[in-house]
Structures are given as C-alpha cells and as structure tokens.
Design an enzyme around this catalytic site. Structure first.
Site, PDB file in Angstrom:
ATOM      1  N   ARG A  88      24.536  41.833  15.972  1.00  0.00           N
ATOM      2  CA  ARG A  88      23.319  41.054  15.779  1.00  0.00           C
ATOM      3  C   ARG A  88      23.675  39.634  15.344  1.00  0.00           C
ATOM      4  O   ARG A  88      24.395  39.439  14.375  1.00  0.00           O
ATOM      5  CB  ARG A  88      22.433  41.709  14.727  1.00  0.00           C
ATOM      6  CG  ARG A  88      21.118  40.987  14.587  1.00  0.00           C
ATOM      7  CD  ARG A  88      20.258  41.566  13.507  1.00  0.00           C
ATOM      8  NE  ARG A  88      19.755  42.872  13.856  1.00  0.00           N
ATOM      9  CZ  ARG A  88      19.407  43.768  12.938  1.00  0.00           C
ATOM     10  NH1 ARG A  88      19.544  43.504  11.665  1.00  0.00           N
ATOM     11  NH2 ARG A  88      18.915  44.917  13.315  1.00  0.00           N
TER      12      ARG A  88
ATOM     13  N   TYR B 140       9.662  50.702  11.928  1.00  0.00           N
ATOM     14  CA  TYR B 140       9.717  49.277  11.561  1.00  0.00           C
ATOM     15  C   TYR B 140       9.760  48.403  12.815  1.00  0.00           C
ATOM     16  O   TYR B 140       9.027  47.426  12.937  1.00  0.00           O
ATOM     17  CB  TYR B 140      10.960  49.047  10.696  1.00  0.00           C
ATOM     18  CG  TYR B 140      11.047  47.671  10.072  1.00  0.00           C
ATOM     19  CD1 TYR B 140      10.137  47.254   9.102  1.00  0.00           C
ATOM     20  CD2 TYR B 140      12.064  46.790  10.443  1.00  0.00           C
ATOM     21  CE1 TYR B 140      10.232  46.003   8.522  1.00  0.00           C
ATOM     22  CE2 TYR B 140      12.168  45.530   9.858  1.00  0.00           C
ATOM     23  CZ  TYR B 140      11.258  45.140   8.900  1.00  0.00           C
ATOM     24  OH  TYR B 140      11.363  43.896   8.328  1.00  0.00           O
TER      25      TYR B 140
END
Ligand code: UDP
Length: 307
Positions: free
Chosen positions: A273, A143
């Site tokens: 993140r 991905y």
C-alpha cells in the site's frame, strides 16, 4: 464558523478539534466513545466555543453547522472487526444521517474515507482513478465496503441535493493520542517495546504500508475542506516501508533488547500500500513534511508519558 466533528474524540478527530479550536472556531463534537476517549479533548472542557455530545450517529440528531467533518468510525482492524455489523451501520446509516444534516443546514461536508477502499490493490501505487480490489465477504469488508458506500452516498447527495462534498482517502497514519489498545501496528510496536514485550509481526513482515504523521494529515484535511475540489483525493505519505522495517526501526529507537516474533498473516491482508499523492500536491499544494524517524520520536515520547 460552527464545525460539527463526528468522531471528534478519536485519534484523528481530536487532533482536528485541537486545530479548529486553536483557530478560534466553534466546535461541536459527536462521539459514542467506542474507540475515542474524552481524555483526548480534556483541554477544551468548559471552553465556551466547545461542546461534546455523546451520541451514536446511527441515530438521528438535529444540529446546525456550517462545516461537517465526518470522521466517526473505528479505523483499526481490531476495533472495526469486533462489531462488523455496527461498523457497516455506522458507515451507511451514520453517513446518511450526517449528510441529511448537511443538506438541511447547507453545510460543506467532508468524508474521512480510506485507502481500504482499494482493498488488496492490484495497482501500485494507488491513485484516485483505481477502483480497487475488495473481497466483499472478507473480515475487512465491513470497513472497506462501508467506506465505499459512504463515498457513494456523498456523490448521490452532491448530485441529487447539491450538497457540497469533499472526500479524503486517508492512508495509514500515526502519532500521539492513539489509544494504547488501538491495535494498529505503530502503537502496538511502540507500546510493546516500551513494556519489554516482543513485537508481533504478522506474516514475514514483507507487506508494506506508508505512514503519515498526524499533523501532516490534519493539514491536508483542512486544506481539502478549504478547497473547491469535490472528488476523492488521497491523503497519505508516499514513503513505503515493510512492516519488518518498521519493527526494526522502533526496536532500535526504544530498546535494542526488543525481540521480534512472527504470527500468522490475517485473512485478506493488503500486501502493498502506497498512495499516489500527485493530485493532492497539485490541487491542495499539500504533501507530508514529517520524516518517519522524527514522527516516531514524537510518538514514542507520547507513549512514554502515557503508559
Ligand atoms: N501488523 C503487525 N503487527 C501488529 C499489528 C499490525 O504485523 O501488531 C501488521 C498488519 O498485519 C498489517 C500492517 O501491520 O500488515 C498494518 O496493520 P494496521 O492494523 O496498522 O493497519 P492496516 O492493516 O489497516 O493498514
């Protein structure tokens, strides 16, 4: 205006289709239904401005459109890791095929890229100048590298063929219309809590994510498409939360009896993140408006009605 939405039956795609249809635009949706559902679009069945075509974008197709919103690709680690080579082909060959359509129809092209291109980041928060830290042979890389090559292709089509592009780096998002078996953390936690099952936290839950409510994300995507900005831009919420905090928040909202259990942390898990969204604020005058507590209420309500 004719819009082509790849992945239009998916979570983000179907919300985008809803917005475009409500604006009175024409929408052609391409989807192979790998991680999308026709049910997400059933309200538009039979509408004269709406068409859905079952198609895998790794195969060529001829369609003319003014705007191409290229969203097709499973986004949940559970789904994109199931068939990793297919994930890579979707991002490389699929994006190539869609950029060819944009070149032939002189269409504006939006790529749904991802925060995954930053890998397990060494810089925090992540701004668009950070080139990322991706392990090219981890289970996530189909991905991550797939989306990186999709970005490269967009830039080369812009340089070589003068295709007008924009690239949204989408951070974690959530909301109604996620699949029950989507596999991502918010839908997993809510569905398990509603089913009186324990919430499985990977690792000790100290890893962080920043979750953006779907309506805010869709507003960001449409603002980006309407703009002239042609470099990657982060779209996400900058409220950073530990996964354990999310588990506790959801268990408090759904049922105080919900148990939390711990599992092994997956390989190459990004530990922190959070997007730097200053660019989106400046260029698009956009920032998320939905507080996580409100967004979770809407999402819990949706899953209560769905399960
Ligand atoms: N996660 C978890 N339990 C789950 C699903 C995910 O603890 O049932 C964790 C996962 O390990 C990661 C975070 O939640 O740290 C976000 O995972 P998700 O699959 O939603 O998105 P991504 O890892 O792609 O950001």
């Amino acid at each position: 205006m004719r819009n082509l939405v790849t992945g239009g039956a998916g979570f983000v795609g179907s919300h985008l289709v809803d917005k475009l249809m409500r604006k009175g635009e024409e929408v052609i949706c391409l989807d192979n239904f790998l991680s999308g559902s026709r049910l997400n679009l059933r309200q538009w069945d039979g509408h004269p401005s709406f068409k859905i075509i079952e198609h895998d974008i790794t195969h060529e197709i001829e369609i003319e459109a003014c705007r191409i919103w290229h969203l097709a690709c499973p986004a949940s680690p559970l789904h994109y890791q199931k068939e990793p080579i297919r994930t890579l082909k979707t991002n490389f060959i699929g994006t190539l095929n869609m950029l060819e359509l944009a070149r032939k129809s002189n269409a504006k092209f939006l790529l749904a890229s991802t925060s995954e291109i930053y890998g397990n980041p060494k810089e925090h928060p992540q701004d668009e100048n950070y080139n990322g830290s991706v392990n090219p042979f981890s289970e996530r890389s189909c991905y991550q590298e797939g989306k990186r090559i999709a970005e490269s292709l967009c830039f080369d089509y812009q340089r070589v063929h003068k295709v007008s592009i924009c690239i949204a780096r989408i951070f974690n998002s959530y909301g109604p219309k996620m699949l029950v078996d989507d596999g991502r953390v918010i839908s997993n936690f809510i569905c398990n809590a509603l089913n009186n099952k324990p919430l499985c936290v990977n690792g000790d839950g100290s890893q962080t994510r920043s979750f953006c409510y779907i309506n805010d994300l869709i507003e960001g995507l449409t603002k980006l498409m309407d703009s002239n900005y042609n470099k990657p831009i982060n779209l996400g919420c900058d409220q950073e939360l530990k996964i354990l905090e999310i588990a506790k928040l959801i268990s408090t909202k759904v049922s105080s009896k919900t148990k939390i259990v711990y599992k092994e942390l997956p390989q190459d898990e990004p530990m922190r993140r959070k997007p730097d969204i200053n660019l989106a604020k400046k260029v698009l005058q956009w920032e998320p408006r939905t507080d996580i507590k409100k967004g979770l209420d809407y999402t819990i309500e949706y899953f209560k009605n769905t399960l």
